[in-house]
Design a protein around this motif. Structure first.
Motif, short mmCIF file in Angstrom:
data_model
loop_
_atom_site.label_atom_id
_atom_site.label_comp_id
_atom_site.label_asym_id
_atom_site.label_seq_id
_atom_site.Cartn_x
_atom_site.Cartn_y
_atom_site.Cartn_z
N LEU A 1 68.99 5.54 86.25
CA LEU A 1 69.15 6.83 86.23
C LEU A 1 68.29 7.31 87.81
O LEU A 1 67.48 6.40 88.26
CB LEU A 1 68.02 7.31 85.25
CG LEU A 1 68.81 7.53 83.88
CD1 LEU A 1 67.48 7.64 82.79
CD2 LEU A 1 69.52 8.81 83.80
N LYS A 2 68.62 8.53 88.27
CA LYS A 2 68.51 8.83 89.58
C LYS A 2 67.75 10.33 89.24
O LYS A 2 67.97 10.87 88.26
CB LYS A 2 69.61 8.91 90.42
CG LYS A 2 70.42 7.82 90.53
CD LYS A 2 71.73 8.01 91.27
CE LYS A 2 72.56 6.82 91.21
NZ LYS A 2 73.94 7.18 92.02
N SER A 3 66.93 10.88 90.40
CA SER A 3 66.23 12.20 90.13
C SER A 3 67.44 13.17 89.94
O SER A 3 66.91 14.18 89.24
CB SER A 3 65.45 12.16 91.56
OG SER A 3 66.25 12.16 92.82
N GLU A 4 68.59 13.00 90.54
CA GLU A 4 69.62 14.09 90.41
C GLU A 4 70.31 13.98 88.85
O GLU A 4 70.99 14.91 88.39
CB GLU A 4 70.73 13.97 91.44
CG GLU A 4 71.33 12.40 91.45
CD GLU A 4 70.44 11.72 92.74
OE1 GLU A 4 69.45 11.65 92.80
OE2 GLU A 4 71.34 11.06 93.50
N ASP A 5 69.86 13.21 88.21
CA ASP A 5 70.16 13.15 86.71
C ASP A 5 69.32 14.02 85.72
O ASP A 5 69.47 14.30 84.76
CB ASP A 5 70.20 11.79 86.13
CG ASP A 5 71.34 10.74 86.68
OD1 ASP A 5 70.78 9.76 86.91
OD2 ASP A 5 72.36 11.20 86.87
N THR A 6 68.25 14.61 86.36
CA THR A 6 67.27 15.46 85.85
C THR A 6 67.91 16.82 85.46
O THR A 6 68.69 17.36 86.28
CB THR A 6 66.17 15.86 86.61
OG1 THR A 6 65.52 14.83 86.87
CG2 THR A 6 65.23 16.72 85.93
N ALA A 7 67.90 16.74 84.19
CA ALA A 7 68.87 18.16 83.77
C ALA A 7 68.63 18.34 82.13
O ALA A 7 67.91 17.34 81.42
CB ALA A 7 70.15 18.01 83.84
N VAL A 8 68.94 19.34 81.58
CA VAL A 8 69.02 19.60 80.11
C VAL A 8 70.44 19.06 79.81
O VAL A 8 71.05 19.57 80.44
CB VAL A 8 68.77 20.82 79.82
CG1 VAL A 8 68.87 21.13 78.04
CG2 VAL A 8 67.53 21.53 80.15
N TYR A 9 70.59 18.23 78.86
CA TYR A 9 71.77 17.68 78.55
C TYR A 9 72.02 18.30 76.97
O TYR A 9 71.44 18.26 76.12
CB TYR A 9 71.73 16.10 78.14
CG TYR A 9 71.59 15.42 79.42
CD1 TYR A 9 70.50 15.38 80.32
CD2 TYR A 9 72.84 14.63 79.97
CE1 TYR A 9 70.34 15.04 81.76
CE2 TYR A 9 72.72 13.97 81.34
CZ TYR A 9 71.74 14.42 82.10
OH TYR A 9 71.65 13.47 83.24
N TYR A 10 73.35 18.59 76.93
CA TYR A 10 73.82 19.34 75.85
C TYR A 10 75.08 18.34 75.42
O TYR A 10 76.01 17.95 76.20
CB TYR A 10 74.40 20.64 76.05
CG TYR A 10 73.36 21.69 76.58
CD1 TYR A 10 73.33 21.80 77.92
CD2 TYR A 10 72.57 22.48 75.67
CE1 TYR A 10 72.15 22.72 78.54
CE2 TYR A 10 71.82 23.26 76.16
CZ TYR A 10 71.47 23.33 77.58
OH TYR A 10 70.46 24.38 78.02
N CYS A 11 75.17 18.25 73.81
CA CYS A 11 76.26 17.82 73.42
C CYS A 11 77.22 18.90 72.90
O CYS A 11 76.65 19.95 72.40
CB CYS A 11 76.11 16.73 72.27
SG CYS A 11 75.20 17.63 70.95
N ALA A 12 78.52 19.06 72.91
CA ALA A 12 79.49 19.77 72.29
C ALA A 12 80.40 19.30 71.69
O ALA A 12 81.07 18.01 71.83
CB ALA A 12 79.73 20.78 73.58
N ALA A 13 81.04 20.01 70.80
CA ALA A 13 82.32 19.41 69.99
C ALA A 13 83.64 20.48 69.97
O ALA A 13 83.28 21.80 69.93
CB ALA A 13 81.89 19.07 68.43
#
Length: 123
Positions: free
Chosen positions: A85-97
């Motif tokens: 993991l890198k600092s640029e991976d910082t985010a809110v992660y959403y799953c969608a279908a």
């Protein structure tokens, strides 16, 4: 129809995280699932996706090679493992279908969304 994303948290650079998306209210084996993320001040972007039958997977270039998306249709879950993991991976992660076996990289093609889980990569 509900999607529940979980597994986010604070991780040090170079660490790993496993995000899970649990689906209820529909037959997941007929539905492709995608993971997307949105960092502060940035547009939502595609991360990874998997077809309903699990046969094909797709990754955004910046996570390809250090991420694995997988699914267990018996449990109605789709997991996203991200390593290095890198600092640029910082985010809110959403799953969608989406109501099709076939995955897409555009969020507009997905019918259902989870609430998001925050991933913070920081020392």
């Amino acid at each position: 129809v509900q999607l529940q994303a979980s597994g986010g948290g604070l991780v040090q650079p170079g660490g790993s995280l496993r995000l899970s998306c649990t689906a209820s209210g529909f037959t997941s084996r007929h539905s492709a699932v995608g993971w997307f993320r949105q960092a502060p001040g940035k547009e939502r972007e595609f991360v990874a996706a998997i077809t309903g039958n699990g046969e094909f997977t797709y990754y955004y270039p910046s996570v390809k090679g250090r991420s694995t998306i997988s699914r267990d249709n018996a449990k109605n879950t789709v997991d996203l493992q991200i390593n290095s993991l890198k600092s640029e991976d910082t985010a809110v992660y959403y799953c969608a279908a989406r109501t099709s076996n076939w995955a897409r990289t555009s969020g507009d093609e997905y019918n259902y969304w989870g609430q998001g889980t925050l991933v913070t990569v920081s020392s």
